[in-house]
Design a protein around this motif. Structure first.
Motif, PDB file in Angstrom:
ATOM      1  N   TRP A  90       5.523 -10.185 -10.292  1.00 12.46           N
ATOM      2  CA  TRP A  90       5.951 -11.295  -9.437  1.00 12.46           C
ATOM      3  C   TRP A  90       7.326 -11.065  -8.845  1.00 12.46           C
ATOM      4  O   TRP A  90       7.728 -11.761  -7.924  1.00 12.46           O
ATOM      5  CB  TRP A  90       5.881 -12.619 -10.190  1.00 12.46           C
ATOM      6  N   HIS A  91       8.030 -10.095  -9.365  1.00 11.62           N
ATOM      7  CA  HIS A  91       9.341  -9.771  -8.806  1.00 11.62           C
ATOM      8  C   HIS A  91       9.277  -8.496  -7.963  1.00 11.62           C
ATOM      9  O   HIS A  91      10.279  -7.826  -7.747  1.00 11.62           O
ATOM     10  CB  HIS A  91      10.382  -9.699  -9.920  1.00 11.62           C
ATOM     11  N   GLY A  92       8.053  -8.185  -7.492  1.00 13.08           N
ATOM     12  CA  GLY A  92       7.886  -7.116  -6.521  1.00 13.08           C
ATOM     13  C   GLY A  92       7.732  -5.723  -7.078  1.00 13.08           C
ATOM     14  O   GLY A  92       7.567  -4.771  -6.326  1.00 13.08           O
ATOM     15  N   GLN A  93       7.756  -5.579  -8.380  1.00 13.74           N
ATOM     16  CA  GLN A  93       7.653  -4.254  -8.988  1.00 13.74           C
ATOM     17  C   GLN A  93       6.191  -3.963  -9.342  1.00 13.74           C
ATOM     18  O   GLN A  93       5.823  -3.792 -10.499  1.00 13.74           O
ATOM     19  CB  GLN A  93       8.566  -4.196 -10.215  1.00 13.74           C
ATOM     20  N   HIS A 123       2.854 -10.654  -2.820  1.00 16.75           N
ATOM     21  CA  HIS A 123       3.585  -9.590  -2.118  1.00 16.75           C
ATOM     22  C   HIS A 123       2.719  -8.879  -1.066  1.00 16.75           C
ATOM     23  O   HIS A 123       3.101  -7.806  -0.572  1.00 16.75           O
ATOM     24  CB  HIS A 123       4.159  -8.595  -3.129  1.00 16.75           C
ATOM     25  N   ASN A 125      -0.001  -7.112  -1.101  1.00 21.10           N
ATOM     26  CA  ASN A 125      -0.396  -5.724  -1.369  1.00 21.10           C
ATOM     27  C   ASN A 125      -1.906  -5.700  -1.638  1.00 21.10           C
ATOM     28  O   ASN A 125      -2.355  -5.683  -2.782  1.00 21.10           O
ATOM     29  CB  ASN A 125       0.388  -5.167  -2.549  1.00 21.10           C
TER      30      ASN A 125
END
Length: 129
Positions: A90-93, A123, A125
């Protein structure tokens, strides 16, 4: 038996703070618990990881996840892994979340995959999803 009651009380307080949005307070209670030499359990770490996830503290989540086994000999359960996937995803990683899934000591379940898919949606993806 008294120690077990103490651990249960600490777990309840940490989870209570985290469940009501007092994430920093939950993590501070965990630090106090450790300073007082009350040994955490696998349940303690579920609450601590949830507090880290909900407060957006990615590094804190990783730190606590790693300390489970390195400091306390507690092997991660699927619940711990799912929460860590949630934290990093959730933090883009997203790639890091996928790497975690591929190296999990337990079989990923729907919570793990749901955490990854939710992060992919946030995000945008589609390829990884």
């Amino acid at each position: 038996m008294k120690l077990w009651k103490d651990v249960i009380s600490w777990n309840a307080m940490i989870e209570g703070y985290a469940a009501h949005g007092f994430f920093e307070e939950a993590l501070e209670l965990f630090k106090l618990m450790r300073r007082l030499n009350v040994r955490p359990t696998y349940i303690t770490f579920i609450s601590v990881l949830n507090a880290s996830a909900d407060s957006g503290l990615v590094e804190e989540g990783w730190k606590q996840f790693k300390s489970m086994s390195s400091e306390y000999g507690i092997e991660p359960w699927v619940e711990h892994c799912a929460t860590l996937v949630y934290i990093v995803g959730w933090h883009g990683q997203l790639e890091e979340a996928m790497d975690l899934i591929n190296s999990m000591p337990c079989e990923p379940d729907t919570a793990v995959w749901g955490a990854l898919l939710g992060a992919c949606r946030v995000h945008h993806n589609v390829e990884l999803a």
